[in-house]
Design an enzyme around this catalytic site. Structure first.
Site, PDB file in Angstrom:
ATOM      1  N   ASN A 350     -10.317   4.096   3.339  1.00 39.56           N
ATOM      2  CA  ASN A 350      -9.368   3.138   3.920  1.00 39.56           C
ATOM      3  C   ASN A 350      -9.360   1.844   3.110  1.00 39.56           C
ATOM      4  O   ASN A 350      -9.582   0.745   3.641  1.00 39.56           O
ATOM      5  CB  ASN A 350      -9.712   2.870   5.392  1.00 39.56           C
ATOM      6  N   HIS A 381      -8.942  -1.547  15.377  1.00 38.55           N
ATOM      7  CA  HIS A 381      -8.771  -0.116  15.611  1.00 38.55           C
ATOM      8  C   HIS A 381      -8.421   0.188  17.064  1.00 38.55           C
ATOM      9  O   HIS A 381      -7.670   1.136  17.330  1.00 38.55           O
ATOM     10  CB  HIS A 381     -10.045   0.642  15.229  1.00 38.55           C
TER      11      HIS A 381
END
Length: 493
Positions: A350, A381
């Site tokens: 990521n 998140h």
């Protein structure tokens, strides 16, 4: 005899378009996932068309901005239906901040509003309306837009609200000196290349791409004449796109086979927890976490290919003279699978989110940058408890791994055989530590996470704490450098 009605299918549980419902039924895949893949494949075709027929030589920047934004808005509505309102509301609110807030505070207001709105949506979707993980998850595009809004706000603050001498070289390079117009703003946030699956890129790079300066700018940055070119080259992304589509296809095959073959729920099955040996539990944990990766490899590599197909993502020329299209790559699969340290693994997973966290938190935090960065990552998140187990564990493991590496690594650099043995051991430790750390991220709920960690005796937590308590935290840079130079000299001789 009456025909028994089939149980309700997850395929129906979407607020997006139902046009592809027959395909969903045929493949047995939830409709929201079918819509996602269909939009990304259509975006890939549109990206090729965009590069060929709406190139900067054939269309103005305004036309390219408008086309990118309109298609992006359509994709969002197709995938998420009325949920897309959340995306548009956040974008418009933050544009109001952009044009009214002072340059000294624009980054603060934008960050608080964007992260606050995202968090409220996370909470309401899961805990208030009980949508959980069984309905269309509209938070993905909202998370990407939050990254872009805050990145843009911080870079405008750097360009218009701070002194040049206070900026790092990277902040100076990306600083924005002029506020974007509404069309540029909408295009940057909602363009069809990245609105569904990302990645987040810098505003300067995106505008350079729209205006046709992107590739030339990157070539000038790396001094193309020194690479042996007599004239300014015009690299094609076709080869890079084909290569990434092959990776996407392989990842999809692994996802369709491995993920179903190794269910994560078996990790907390009563029989498995009580009867399997510790090493069996640890080994299965590693296999399950490996099986959970292909979906990310698929989505992120496909998103990268979409951007490349449009001519966006060129990063320069490598040492062998090959053109590179990895400016927007979100992962490096080889480095992930061969990582010999926790840091190396994180740096190649990521990647664009890590760059965002560095931009808005790590390099600006007045204290405890590592801890604050992990906490922000967890908040971004979502609000599933498993995320917080993962990122809190990640803080502990990161600090312990850094201490261990700093304290001990130089002892294994005196010979090639010792270094090879060290690399093998640290590779195994890294892969198992990552599996242990990210398991809650996949499991999500509190009770199964506690069950899993109890079955593994909280061993990594205990080991990490012992390392931090026992080993001295001292920089060994000089000693490491001397040993490494000695090792390199031996190799040359």
């Amino acid at each position: 005899m009456a025909v028994e009605q089939p149980p309700s299918s997850l395929a129906y549980r979407t607020t997006g378009s139902t046009l592809l419902h027959p395909v969903s039924d045929l493949l047995g895949i939830p409709l929201d996932q079918v819509n996602f893949v269909a939009c990304q494949l259509f975006a890939l075709l549109a990206a090729f068309w965009f590069r060929i027929y709406l190139s900067p030589e054939k269309a103005s920047s305004a036309v390219r901005h408008a086309f990118a934004a309109i298609f992006g808005i359509y994709f969002v509505i197709f995938c998420f239906g009325w949920y897309s309102i959340h995306l548009f509301v956040l974008v418009l609110i933050c544009y109001g901040i952009l044009i009214t807030a002072s340059m000294r505070n624009i980054h603060r207001y934008s960050f608080v509003v964007a992260m606050g709105y995202l968090t409220v949506c996370h909470i309401s979707r899961i805990y208030i309306f009980h949508y959980g993980i069984l309905t269309t998850d509209f938070s993905g595009p909202l998370m990407i837009v939050t990254q872009k809004i805050t990145t843009l706000a911080f870079q405008i603050h750097d360009g218009l609200g701070r002194k040049t001498e206070d900026l790092t070289p990277e902040q100076l390079r990306l600083a924005i000196k002029v506020r974007p117009s509404f069309l540029e703003y909408i295009s940057y946030l909602l363009n069809f290349l990245s609105v569904i699956a990302g990645p987040c890129s810098s505003y300067k790079d995106y505008v350079a791409f729209i205006e046709g300066r992107h590739i030339h700018m990157k070539l000038l940055e790396m001094n193309w004449k020194q690479k042996g070119y007599s004239s300014l080259p015009n690299p094609s992304p076709t080869g890079a796109v084909i290569h990434k589509l092959c990776i996407t296809l392989v990842s999809l095959l692994f996802f369709l086979t491995l993920t179903k073959a190794y269910p994560v729920t078996f990790l907390v099955d009563d029989w498995f927890v009580n009867q399997a040996s510790f090493l069996s539990r640890l080994g299965y944990l590693y296999i399950v976490m490996q099986a959970s990766k292909p979906k990310y490899y698929f989505a992120w590599t496909l998103a990268d290919a979409v951007n490349n197909a449009a001519g966006y993502g060129f990063s320069g020329v490598d040492k062998n003279g090959n053109f590179c299209w990895n400016l927007l790559s979100n992962l490096n699969i080889w480095k992930i699978e061969t990582a010999t340290s926790f840091k190396m693994y994180i740096e190649n997973w990521n990647i664009q989110t890590a760059a965002w966290l560095k931009c808005v938190c790590y390099e600006r935090a007045p204290w405890y940058p590592t801890a604050l960065t992990f906490i922000l990552s967890a908040l971004w998140h979502g609000v599933y408890p498993g995320y917080y187990f993962t990122f809190i564990t990640g803080i502990l493991v990161t600090l312990a791994a850094r201490t261990m590496r700093t304290t001990c690594r130089h002892y294994f650099l005196s010979s090639e055989s010792l270094k090879a043995a060290y690399d093998v051991v640290t590779w195994a430790c890294t892969q198992l530590a990552v599996s242990y750390t990210v398991a809650p991220f996949v499991i999500l709920a509190v009770e199964p996470v506690i069950t899993l960690y109890k079955s593994l005796y909280f061993h990594l937590h205990i080991v990490s704490l012992l390392i931090l308590l026992i080993l001295p935290i001292k920089p060994q840079a000089k000693r490491q450098s001397q040993t490494l130079n000695s090792f390199n000299n031996k190799k040359k001789s």
